[in-house]
Design a protein around this motif. Structure first.
Motif, PDB file in Angstrom:
ATOM      1  N   ASN A 205       0.801  -1.219   0.000  1.00 18.77           N
ATOM      2  CA  ASN A 205       0.000   0.000   0.000  1.00 18.77           C
ATOM      3  C   ASN A 205       0.833   1.268   0.000  1.00 18.77           C
ATOM      4  O   ASN A 205       0.416   2.293  -0.508  1.00 18.77           O
ATOM      5  CB  ASN A 205      -0.917   0.024   1.235  1.00 18.77           C
ATOM      6  CG  ASN A 205      -2.002  -1.013   1.161  1.00 18.77           C
ATOM      7  OD1 ASN A 205      -1.740  -2.154   0.814  1.00 18.77           O
ATOM      8  ND2 ASN A 205      -3.216  -0.639   1.492  1.00 18.77           N
ATOM      9  N   THR A 217      -2.092   4.329  -2.769  1.00 20.54           N
ATOM     10  CA  THR A 217      -3.207   4.456  -1.837  1.00 20.54           C
ATOM     11  C   THR A 217      -2.658   4.934  -0.497  1.00 20.54           C
ATOM     12  O   THR A 217      -1.444   5.052  -0.311  1.00 20.54           O
ATOM     13  CB  THR A 217      -3.925   3.103  -1.628  1.00 20.54           C
ATOM     14  OG1 THR A 217      -3.032   2.207  -0.939  1.00 20.54           O
ATOM     15  CG2 THR A 217      -4.350   2.484  -2.934  1.00 20.54           C
ATOM     16  N   GLY A 218      -3.554   5.177   0.455  1.00 29.22           N
ATOM     17  CA  GLY A 218      -3.114   5.546   1.787  1.00 29.22           C
ATOM     18  C   GLY A 218      -2.361   6.859   1.835  1.00 29.22           C
ATOM     19  O   GLY A 218      -1.378   6.997   2.560  1.00 29.22           O
ATOM     20  N   GLU A 301     -10.727   8.478  -0.160  1.00 24.11           N
ATOM     21  CA  GLU A 301     -10.156   7.797   1.004  1.00 24.11           C
ATOM     22  C   GLU A 301     -10.444   8.574   2.289  1.00 24.11           C
ATOM     23  O   GLU A 301     -10.726   7.974   3.336  1.00 24.11           O
ATOM     24  CB  GLU A 301      -8.652   7.603   0.823  1.00 24.11           C
ATOM     25  CG  GLU A 301      -8.298   6.532  -0.194  1.00 24.11           C
ATOM     26  CD  GLU A 301      -6.813   6.223  -0.244  1.00 24.11           C
ATOM     27  OE1 GLU A 301      -6.442   5.302  -0.974  1.00 24.11           O
ATOM     28  OE2 GLU A 301      -6.025   6.898   0.463  1.00 24.11           O
ATOM     29  N   GLY A 306     -10.198   5.381   4.733  1.00 25.36           N
ATOM     30  CA  GLY A 306      -9.069   4.528   4.385  1.00 25.36           C
ATOM     31  C   GLY A 306      -9.146   4.065   2.949  1.00 25.36           C
ATOM     32  O   GLY A 306      -9.980   4.518   2.163  1.00 25.36           O
ATOM     33  N   ASN A 307      -8.275   3.136   2.601  1.00 26.53           N
ATOM     34  CA  ASN A 307      -8.220   2.608   1.240  1.00 26.53           C
ATOM     35  C   ASN A 307      -9.354   1.615   1.011  1.00 26.53           C
ATOM     36  O   ASN A 307      -9.501   0.632   1.735  1.00 26.53           O
ATOM     37  CB  ASN A 307      -6.872   1.920   1.002  1.00 26.53           C
ATOM     38  CG  ASN A 307      -6.838   1.211  -0.342  1.00 26.53           C
ATOM     39  OD1 ASN A 307      -7.426   1.679  -1.307  1.00 26.53           O
ATOM     40  ND2 ASN A 307      -6.171   0.077  -0.386  1.00 26.53           N
ATOM     41  N   GLU A 356      -8.818  -1.661   3.393  1.00 25.23           N
ATOM     42  CA  GLU A 356      -9.185  -1.501   4.793  1.00 25.23           C
ATOM     43  C   GLU A 356     -10.682  -1.770   4.931  1.00 25.23           C
ATOM     44  O   GLU A 356     -11.495  -1.140   4.237  1.00 25.23           O
ATOM     45  CB  GLU A 356      -8.835  -0.096   5.270  1.00 25.23           C
ATOM     46  CG  GLU A 356      -7.333   0.157   5.234  1.00 25.23           C
ATOM     47  CD  GLU A 356      -6.962   1.559   5.679  1.00 25.23           C
ATOM     48  OE1 GLU A 356      -7.397   1.951   6.789  1.00 25.23           O
ATOM     49  OE2 GLU A 356      -6.260   2.248   4.935  1.00 25.23           O
ATOM     50  N   ALA A 359     -13.335   1.035   5.035  1.00 24.82           N
ATOM     51  CA  ALA A 359     -13.479   1.814   3.811  1.00 24.82           C
ATOM     52  C   ALA A 359     -14.307   1.056   2.770  1.00 24.82           C
ATOM     53  O   ALA A 359     -15.165   1.640   2.088  1.00 24.82           O
ATOM     54  CB  ALA A 359     -12.105   2.161   3.245  1.00 24.82           C
TER      55      ALA A 359
END
Length: 492
Positions: A205, A217-218, A301, A306-307, A356, A359
């Motif tokens: 990630n 991501t993240g 996000e 989150g992702n 996650e 999410a």
């Protein structure tokens, strides 16, 4: 807002959609239905009304001189954070004028927030309907329609609030839903980073620290997303100057099913003109990196906590084999003298991105169509859509069929490049088609010839390009989010 005194009640007039085949039978049935309908709508002189909903979103209403009893609830598409966010009730002014001329009333809201705002948009749109009833009166028929993200919002209203609408029309909609959308976007950016920036130092990630790190991501914040987008965009531009790079960009485009003709301002390449197709895909991929893949993802996000996407367990070799652009990719790799098998092996070995749970559950709760329609829905899509590739319609058709609701869905396609590049004539034909289904209780002819005939009759000045088309499979297997969460071990 000051209420306007209600004018006298009279029998509503309905705009008659002209049916290409069996016109006498279809028209007679429609006239019988209108004659039997209760006179509960309140015709009025043309008015333009604006106001504010409890959420703070704006709404706008337009009524014609002689209302036919149908109100069209329009859901607009994605608007980035910071962009203007006005209320609109039609996709464009020419279409709006034609609809008002035919007697339709129009309503729509701005949504309380911009960005990936399905959670806010659905209640705001329903509140806009309440405002319409209070300001204008009760409608005989309510049709929800929308484009792009608004097509997803429309479908969500249709599935989850069937008592508020009589039918729905999704135009170039994200009918595969938020979970699938962000997974598909990740597939393209993951392939680009793995093949074009192998030294980015990224694992899973996270993007590595340092000058070459590219995070997918993240993101820490919007600036972090912009930095990663800039770095990947630079690699993308360099790669396009080499045969190896062009082949790899075509591979990433194929995983997202980006068509080889996606800009209506460019000539359509021949079916075997793979270099020209790749050049068009490159332009679209640059746009994906510049906006949806990073900036829009970062906003989503933050909203979801989150992702919300993953590629753990994904077989990219199998995905490529299902793509409509498999032959193009093979030909470009062969021309470059590059091993496609080796690059697919690199994709298989690269550290994967996991999602996650909270999410994904947010997307599943607010933006994941189930296919469980209770009222009829008509979908239209351009065949050359790079932002929301036409294969998403295959995904939704499978969902509706799996829910045993197939008779309620019809889909049609216009032979044109671009996202939501429908002409006013094509949009009017679609409105007439779903209006007929609502008022008659059955579908009439939805063949390209019939749709083009309706389009020409509604507006002979703009194109009618409905064509026989059936989209290929959606690149990833289309599964309900609950199945993904429960059975596939997708989370860390």
């Amino acid at each position: 807002m000051t209420r306007t005194a209600q004018p006298r009640i009279a029998r509503p007039r309905i705009a008659q959609p002209r049916i290409a085949r069996r016109p006498a039978v279809g028209l007679a049935a429609l006239l019988l239905l209108v004659a039997a309908a209760p006179a509960s709508a309140t015709p009025s002189t043309a008015r333009h009304l604006e106001g504010t909903l409890p959420s703070g979103a704006a709404y706008v209403i337009d009524t014609p001189d002689d209302w036919n009893g149908t109100v069209l609830l329009f859901s607009h598409g994605y608007r980035p954070e910071g962009a203007p966010n006005p209320a609109v009730n039609a996709p464009d002014e020419p279409t709006k004028k034609l609809l008002l001329k035919e007697g339709y009333a129009l309503v729509g809201s701005s949504y309380a927030t911009s960005g990936w705002s399905v959670e806010q948009a659905v209640p705001d749109q329903l509140a806009a309907l309440d405002a319409f009833r209070g300001e204008v009166g009760a409608a005989l028929r309510t049709l929800a329609w929308g484009e792009s993200l608004g097509g997803l919002i429309t479908t969500t209203i249709a599935e989850r609030h069937p008592g508020r609408v009589d039918g729905s029309l999704s135009m170039c909609g994200l009918v595969h839903g938020g979970v699938a959308n962000w997974n598909s976007t990740l597939d393209a950016t993951f392939a680009l980073r793995t093949l074009l920036a192998p030294d980015s130092g990224a694992s899973g990630n996270s993007g590595a620290s340092g000058d070459s790190g590219i995070r997918l991501t993240g993101f820490k914040d919007a600036a972090d997303a912009a930095t990663s987008a800039k770095r990947l965009g630079e690699r993308l531009g360099t790669a396009q100057n080499t045969a190896d790079g062009r082949a790899r960009i075509a591979l990433a485009a194929a995983l997202h099913n980006i068509p080889g003709w996606n800009d209506p301002g460019t000539p359509r390449p021949a079916p075997d003109d793979y270099p020209a197709q790749q050049a068009n895909q490159y332009t679209a991929v640059r746009g994906l990196v510049a906006q949806p893949g990073f900036a829009w993802r970062e906003e989503a996000e933050r909203r979801t906590g989150g992702n919300m996407s993953w590629n753990t367990g994904v077989d990219y070799s199998a995905m490529l084999a299902r793509s409509a652009h498999h032959k193009e990719v093979k030909a470009l790799y062969k021309s470059a003298g590059l091993s496609l098998r080796s690059d697919l092996r690199d994709l298989a070995r690269a550290p994967r991105v996991s999602a996650e749970p909270r999410a994904v559950r947010y997307m599943a709760d607010h933006a994941a169509p189930s296919g469980r329609l209770s009222k009829p829905q008509f979908d239209i899509h351009t065949t050359g859509d790079a932002l929301v590739p036409v294969q998403v319609e295959n995904a939704y058709r499978r969902a509706v069929t799996g829910a045993d609701r197939a008779p309620l869905l019809r889909q049609a396609y216009t032979e044109n490049a671009g996202h939501c590049t429908f002409s006013p004539a094509e949009q009017l034909a679609a409105v007439h088609t779903i209006t007929y289904r609502i008022t008659s209780g059955h579908w009439d002819d939805t063949s390209p010839d019939a749709l083009n005939s309706r389009a020409h009759q509604a507006d002979p000045t703009t194109p009618a390009r409905y064509a026989a088309y059936r989209p290929g499979p959606y690149p990833r297997p289309f599964q309900a989010p609950t199945q993904d969460i429960t059975h596939h071990g997708l989370f860390r």
